[in-house]
Scaffold this motif. Structure first.
Motif, PDB file in Angstrom:
ATOM      1  N   LYS A  95      71.306  48.650  30.724  1.00 24.47           N
ATOM      2  CA  LYS A  95      70.252  49.140  31.638  1.00 24.47           C
ATOM      3  C   LYS A  95      70.777  50.384  32.101  1.00 24.47           C
ATOM      4  N   LEU A  96      71.673  50.597  32.756  1.00 22.16           N
ATOM      5  CA  LEU A  96      72.385  51.629  33.401  1.00 22.16           C
ATOM      6  C   LEU A  96      72.607  52.709  32.536  1.00 22.16           C
ATOM      7  N   LEU A  97      72.980  52.520  31.348  1.00 18.23           N
ATOM      8  CA  LEU A  97      73.211  53.441  30.240  1.00 18.23           C
ATOM      9  C   LEU A  97      71.825  53.951  29.752  1.00 18.23           C
ATOM     10  N   LEU A  98      70.939  53.348  29.592  1.00 18.73           N
ATOM     11  CA  LEU A  98      69.682  53.711  29.361  1.00 18.73           C
ATOM     12  C   LEU A  98      68.849  54.491  30.424  1.00 18.73           C
ATOM     13  N   GLY A  99      69.229  54.179  31.714  1.00 17.23           N
ATOM     14  CA  GLY A  99      68.631  54.899  32.704  1.00 17.23           C
ATOM     15  C   GLY A  99      69.359  56.394  32.871  1.00 17.23           C
ATOM     16  N   GLN A 103      63.321  56.552  20.383  1.00 18.10           N
ATOM     17  CA  GLN A 103      64.347  56.949  19.652  1.00 18.10           C
ATOM     18  C   GLN A 103      65.471  56.875  20.205  1.00 18.10           C
ATOM     19  N   VAL A 104      65.641  57.325  21.595  1.00 16.82           N
ATOM     20  CA  VAL A 104      67.021  57.199  22.455  1.00 16.82           C
ATOM     21  C   VAL A 104      67.217  55.557  22.788  1.00 16.82           C
ATOM     22  N   ILE A 105      66.474  54.848  22.939  1.00 14.35           N
ATOM     23  CA  ILE A 105      66.604  53.452  23.323  1.00 14.35           C
ATOM     24  C   ILE A 105      66.986  52.809  22.145  1.00 14.35           C
ATOM     25  N   SER A 106      66.417  53.016  20.890  1.00 15.36           N
ATOM     26  CA  SER A 106      66.907  52.264  19.746  1.00 15.36           C
ATOM     27  C   SER A 106      68.293  52.623  19.434  1.00 15.36           C
TER      28      SER A 106
END
Length: 490
Positions: free
Chosen positions: A94-98, A33-36
């Motif tokens: 990628k940084l934000l997802l991390g 959910q967060v990634i989407s």
């Protein structure tokens, strides 16, 4: 008359600003959910969110971008379920997802106590009478999770204590899982860890006498795929947890000792690494290794473990085995006795034992050394760190528990050639919490995990009521004399 104990004014308090950045994951569904949601953002929106995060948290962590990318790598497998190609994702995304899968943990926000003193491998550029120490502490944070933290201390020629201020950052180590296991010892520990006997029997028939982590993991995964069974799978997972109890960790060479924290890594220590007792061990050939025994805790079971290092940058860690490697309070002697390793223990929970071994990892046949004797130790006695060699014998600082579950420190002397012989024991406590020390997370407690001798005095770092730490000193000759010549009242 009582021994003259000097309490130093120096105190080391828990510091909530000492934080590490850890992986944060609430399950695959929440993760997807967060990634989407993040993938719906434009590049401009991503940059506007991550840029201030990097500016803010770079002041709190040595390499925040490296940490965020590391945690992104742990969740990128979810991209496949979202039918998203990783090559389409920008560096900033990628940084934000991390960042969404990272949280800060304050390692010593609750307590900083039960210290152990060890000589620093670096004794250069000191004046006569000075000595540099490394002090390990039990650091406790949210959820009462314990880890091992360090400070450097300088003792001057008058035995004044100078605690060197800690650095601006604190780092976890890189973990390497490359152990080779002895099947007999590994399966013995599996039984102690309450893994089902049928699983142990199956592994005994499948594994070779020695095996590595990847082999064990492959066998377990094949077993799970061939016979899906939730109960069996849970036990097989516990076998993997046990294998994770063996590991190597390495800290970056550009870290100060105060920058390094040994945080629980395996599932069998997920609730804490408790009360490390460090000792400088000198082998028969003159080589030096620094060891520490500690207690790993998973919330239900405890597991005695052994840590070793030559430089305090790289550490090898694994469980201890045998009938004597039970309960808490294991403390290694600083050299072999009559060709064998020697260890103090408290296998029954309230008496002191001694045992010998040809193998530092395997301990059998513990023999009673001390039982309850004085009123202030009627609940239990145990050691407060490794024995210290003196001209009169092995000096052991002990802890004892008496009325109102009050912890105090004592001392005894063991024969230098046969430490199973107790030459003498203090008939009164050496150190007990005074009115200023008795309040804390656990009231009425003083406790130490390792003392050291310098300039004719015994220097005792000690925890105050499971909250903070301080230091006390006592004249060594006076202490030894008092142990060997009990005070008599008329």
């Amino acid at each position: 008359m009582r021994l003259a104990i000097e309490r130093k004014s120096v105190k080391v308090y828990p510091d909530p600003k000492r934080v590490i950045a850890r992986f944060f994951f609430n399950g695959e569904e929440r993760g997807k959910q967060v990634i989407s949601q993040v993938l719906k953002l434009t590049d401009q929106q991503v940059f506007s969110i991550i840029s201030p995060i990097l500016q803010d948290f770079s002041k709190r962590h040595r390499s925040i971008t490296k940490l965020l990318l590391k945690n992104y790598d742990k969740v990128k497998f979810l991209l496949k379920t979202l039918e998203k190609d990783e090559s389409e994702i920008s560096h900033y995304t990628k940084l934000l997802l991390g960042s969404y899968f990272t949280h800060e943990y304050s390692i010593e926000s609750a307590a900083f106590f039960n210290p152990s003193a060890i000589e620093d491998p670096n004794q250069t550029e000191l004046e006569d009478g000075e000595r540099r120490l490394i002090i390990s502490f039990r650091a406790v944070g949210e959820g009462h999770i314990s880890s091992i933290a360090f400070r450097r201390v300088l003792i001057d020629r008058h035995n004044n204590i100078h605690v060197i201020p800690s650095g601006n950052y604190i780092d976890e180590a890189e973990v390497v899982q490359n152990a080779t296991y002895n099947k007999e010892l590994f399966l013995e520990k599996a039984l102690v860890s309450r893994i089902d006997t049928s699983i142990v029997a199956e592994l005994n028939a499948t594994l070779t006498d020695s095996f590595d982590y990847l082999t064990l993991r492959r066998i377990i995964m094949e077993s799970q795929q061939q016979e899906p069974d939730p109960l069996k799978d849970a036990d097989l997972e516990r076998v993997l947890w046990l294998s994770d109890s063996y590991y190597q960790i390495t800290f970056s060479m550009d870290t100060d000792i105060s920058d390094r924290v040994i945080f629980p890594i395996s599932e069998f220590e997920r609730k804490g690494i408790e009360d490390a007792r460090f000792v400088k061990f000198i082998d028969d050939d003159g080589s030096i290794m620094y060891y520490a025994t500690y207690t790993a805790y998973d919330g239900v079971l405890i597991m005695p473990k052994l840590l070793k290092t030559k430089d305090f940058y790289s550490f090898d860690i694994g469980p201890l085995f045998g009938a004597g490697a039970q309960n808490k309070n294991l403390a290694l002697f600083p050299r072999k006795i009559n060709g064998k390793y020697a260890m103090l223990s408290r296998i029954d929970g309230y008496n002191n034992y001694i045992m010998y071994s040809d193998n530092i990892n395997v301990w059998e046949n513990p023999v009673m050394l001390q039982t309850l004797k004085y009123s202030w130790e009627f609940i239990q006695v145990g050691n407060c760190g490794s024995p210290i060699e003196t001209k009169d014998g092995w000096l052991v600082i002990t802890h004892a528990v008496g009325p109102m579950r009050r912890y105090c420190l004592g001392a005894c002397l063991l024969d230098i050639h046969d430490p199973s012989i107790e030459l003498g024991r203090l008939d009164e406590s050496l150190l007990i919490a005074n009115p200023e020390e008795r309040e804390g997370y656990v009231p009425n407690v003083v406790y130490s995990c390792g003392s050291i001798i310098n300039n004719g005095e015994l220097i005792i770092p000690y925890g105050l009521s499971d909250y903070c730490s301080s230091f006390a000193t006592v004249n060594l000759d006076a202490l030894l004399h008092r142990i060997l010549t009990p005070f008599k009242t008329n």
